[in-house]
Design a protein around this motif. Structure first.
Motif, PDB file in Angstrom:
ATOM      1  N   THR A 151       0.849  -1.190   0.000  1.00  0.00           N
ATOM      2  CA  THR A 151       0.000   0.000   0.000  1.00  0.00           C
ATOM      3  C   THR A 151       0.883   1.238   0.000  1.00  0.00           C
ATOM      4  O   THR A 151       2.059   1.198   0.366  1.00  0.00           O
ATOM      5  CB  THR A 151      -0.937   0.020   1.215  1.00  0.00           C
ATOM      6  OG1 THR A 151      -0.170   0.107   2.420  1.00  0.00           O
ATOM      7  CG2 THR A 151      -1.808  -1.230   1.250  1.00  0.00           C
ATOM      8  N   ASP A 153       2.703   4.841   0.683  1.00  0.00           N
ATOM      9  CA  ASP A 153       3.139   5.664   1.813  1.00  0.00           C
ATOM     10  C   ASP A 153       2.192   6.851   1.956  1.00  0.00           C
ATOM     11  O   ASP A 153       1.699   7.396   0.973  1.00  0.00           O
ATOM     12  CB  ASP A 153       4.558   6.181   1.583  1.00  0.00           C
ATOM     13  CG  ASP A 153       5.598   5.062   1.587  1.00  0.00           C
ATOM     14  OD1 ASP A 153       5.298   3.991   2.141  1.00  0.00           O
ATOM     15  OD2 ASP A 153       6.688   5.276   1.022  1.00  0.00           O
ATOM     16  N   GLY A 169       3.931   2.548   3.814  1.00  0.00           N
ATOM     17  CA  GLY A 169       2.990   1.560   3.298  1.00  0.00           C
ATOM     18  C   GLY A 169       3.190   0.215   3.959  1.00  0.00           C
ATOM     19  O   GLY A 169       4.210  -0.039   4.611  1.00  0.00           O
TER      20      GLY A 169
END
Length: 544
Positions: A151, A153, A169
């Motif tokens: 995912t 940052d 992330g």
């Protein structure tokens, strides 16, 4: 965090895949950990679709969907199909002159955003973990195997340096990952290149679709009426068409779809949509109404001929990420759902065989080819190429004959191997187009439209619209094509401005971006790459 399956995208394909996985696990009394990550602030926030919905896949997923309260509340009661011959004239086509794929008996006018919200509720009740507001920003690839996603940052400054609010992330690892990002997903784009998934198919083709929701007077509202049109305002060499659906609660859904293989760089899809609403057939329903929502989204429309290989080591592509939309029906939601369900069946079969993950699930192709999804796409394989090859009128005539007389099974396949972004003429060779000023009753400007999309991005973050070469827009695109990004973007993201020295500069207003992906597709130099912005940035569509 580790899961059995990670799914990227909480659209109809991703959510159907998650539900089907858990249904199979429950039936087999098997424990399964499934996670769905969604870049929108909530499920449905980034969903935009017409939409007339065919419930075939939903019926398979939940046979009792009616008693469960699925938000399919407005059955289609009548179809009107028009050829707009000019800005004032139109001809209503008889049923025999319309491809049977355009008839909608048994279908429903819906908000796909709300359908996806309902699907998410069903998925969570089955044990699926859904993480909205967490865009999948990168791939985890080890030894040429996809092991999950990272995912994005959060809390980065414009130069990429961490701010005080920085949060790194997270790695979401899985035995298998399903990519259901929708049209032109940025991770899917990387997968196509890395694993050469599209080397054996025709190039993908795209359109841009606009949609507005209007509150109208009861006297103008006919629940269940579906209106489609072809022709004006689009020029003869520009294919596409319009739609107007009478939904529930005295609301009308209106939009225009324009194929992104158009050749005139002066064309502005947004302005064409504004003109479309002025036609008497459309105006009669919208006059005196209030526009309450606006959005735009690219559409993957190449069909069967452009489908890539959907499997690769460690995962599968599903839905519009792969390109399963049936453009002959102008419908991709039921096909996306079925695509996700097939992906779930393939992966569950592998996991049930004590598969440790990471394989190239090549048997998925056979499962796909044995499904009604393949048959539906096969029967409509010539629809788009015929429109591109013969134009709107003769292409429409060909498609009517093929669909109505031969069921889509003529013994040849038309193909369009051109590239959408490569079709632009030079600006000097193309006729100029002069668009009228908005009247603020039926037609509007970009910025007031973007306001209705509830789009928001944290301004102090790295720009998510990346230029491979920052000099190309001014050096190449401006003199050759009058820099078409100023016009093909439906949100006013790209501008040509002058600096203090009077020199042209290319300005990117990334905070306006409604995530349609048109720039990633149509830029003639293929110089713009769309990546996920920080956190839940983008539009927040309430019921598109």
């Amino acid at each position: 965090m580790e899961f059995d399956v990670v799914i990227v995208g909480a659209g109809p394909a991703g959510l159907s895949a998650a539900i089907k996985l858990m249904q199979q696990a429950k039936a087999a009394d098997k424990e399964l950990m499934v996670c769905v990550v969604e870049k929108g602030s909530e499920v449905g926030a980034h969903i935009l679709s017409g939409a007339v919905f065919e419930p075939r896949a939903l019926q398979e997923l939940f046979p009792d969907w009616k008693s469960m309260g699925a938000p399919l509340n407005t059955p289609v009661v009548h179809d009107d199909i028009y050829l707009f011959q000019s800005e004032q004239n139109a001809k209503k086509l008889p049923a025999m002159a319309v491809p049977k794929t355009m008839h909608n008996s048994g279908n429903y006018i819906v908000s796909m955003g709300n359908v996806c919200r309902w699907l998410a509720e069903q998925a969570e009740q089955l044990g699926v973990e859904i993480f909205p507001g967490f865009p999948a920003a990168g791939l985890i690839v080890e030894d040429n195997v996809v092991k999950g996603v990272i995912t994005g940052d959060m809390g980065l400054d414009v130069d990429g340096s961490p701010k005080s609010s920085f949060e790194p992330g997270m790695e979401l690892r899985a035995k298998y990952t399903i990519f259901a990002e929708g049209c032109r997903g940025h991770l899917g784009k990387q997968l196509l290149q890395q694993y050469q998934l599209d080397k054996a198919c025709s190039p993908q083709h795209y359109a841009i679709g606009f949609k507005e929701i209007w509150d109208v007077d009861a006297s103008h509202h006919h629940p269940g009426l579906v209106v489609h049109s072809a022709g004006w305002p689009l020029a003869k060499d520009t294919s596409g068409g319009g739609y107007l659906y009478h939904a529930e609660n005295q609301q009308i859904l209106v939009g225009l779809i324009i194929d992104l293989n158009y050749s005139n760089p002066h064309l502005s899809p947004f302005e064409e949509f504004q003109r479309y609403k002025q036609h008497p057939v459309i105006k009669q329903y919208l006059a005196g109404g209030k526009r309450v929502s606006y959005g735009a989204r690219a559409i993957t429309k190449g069909g069967l001929n452009s489908l890539p290989k959907m499997s690769f080591p460690g995962g599968l592509l599903a839905g519009c990420e792969a390109g399963t939309l049936n453009f002959a029906k102008i419908k991709g939601n039921h096909t996306a759902m079925k695509s996700g369900m097939l992906a779930a069946e393939t992966i569950f079969a592998a996991l049930s065989a004590e598969d440790a993950g990471g394989k190239d699930l090549t048997d998925h192709q056979q499962r796909f080819e044995q499904s009604w999804l393949y048959n539906e796409l096969y029967c409509s394989r010539n629809f788009g190429p015929a429109m591109h090859k013969f134009g709107t009128f003769w292409g429409g005539a060909y498609n009517t004959i093929e669909q109505n007389w031969f069921g889509g099974k003529l013994p040849w396949t038309l193909k369009d191997n051109s590239l959408d972004h490569a079709q632009l003429q030079s600006a000097s060779a193309a006729p100029a187009i002069h668009y009228p000023k908005p009247d603020n009753q039926l037609s509007f400007d970009r910025l007031s439209s973007v306001y209705l999309s509830n789009t928001n991005h944290e301004e102090k973050q790295p720009c998510h619209l990346k230029l491979k070469d920052a000099s190309i827009p001014i050096r190449d695109n401006l003199p050759q094509f009058a820099e078409p990004a100023q016009r093909y973007c439906p949100a006013g993201v790209y501008e040509i401005i002058e600096n203090d020295a009077g020199e042209a500069q290319f300005q990117i207003n990334a905070q306006n971006c409604i995530h349609c992906k048109t720039c990633d597709i149509k830029d003639p130099a293929q110089n713009i790459t769309w990546v996920t912005p920080e956190g839940p940035g983008g539009p927040n569509y309430p019921n598109m």
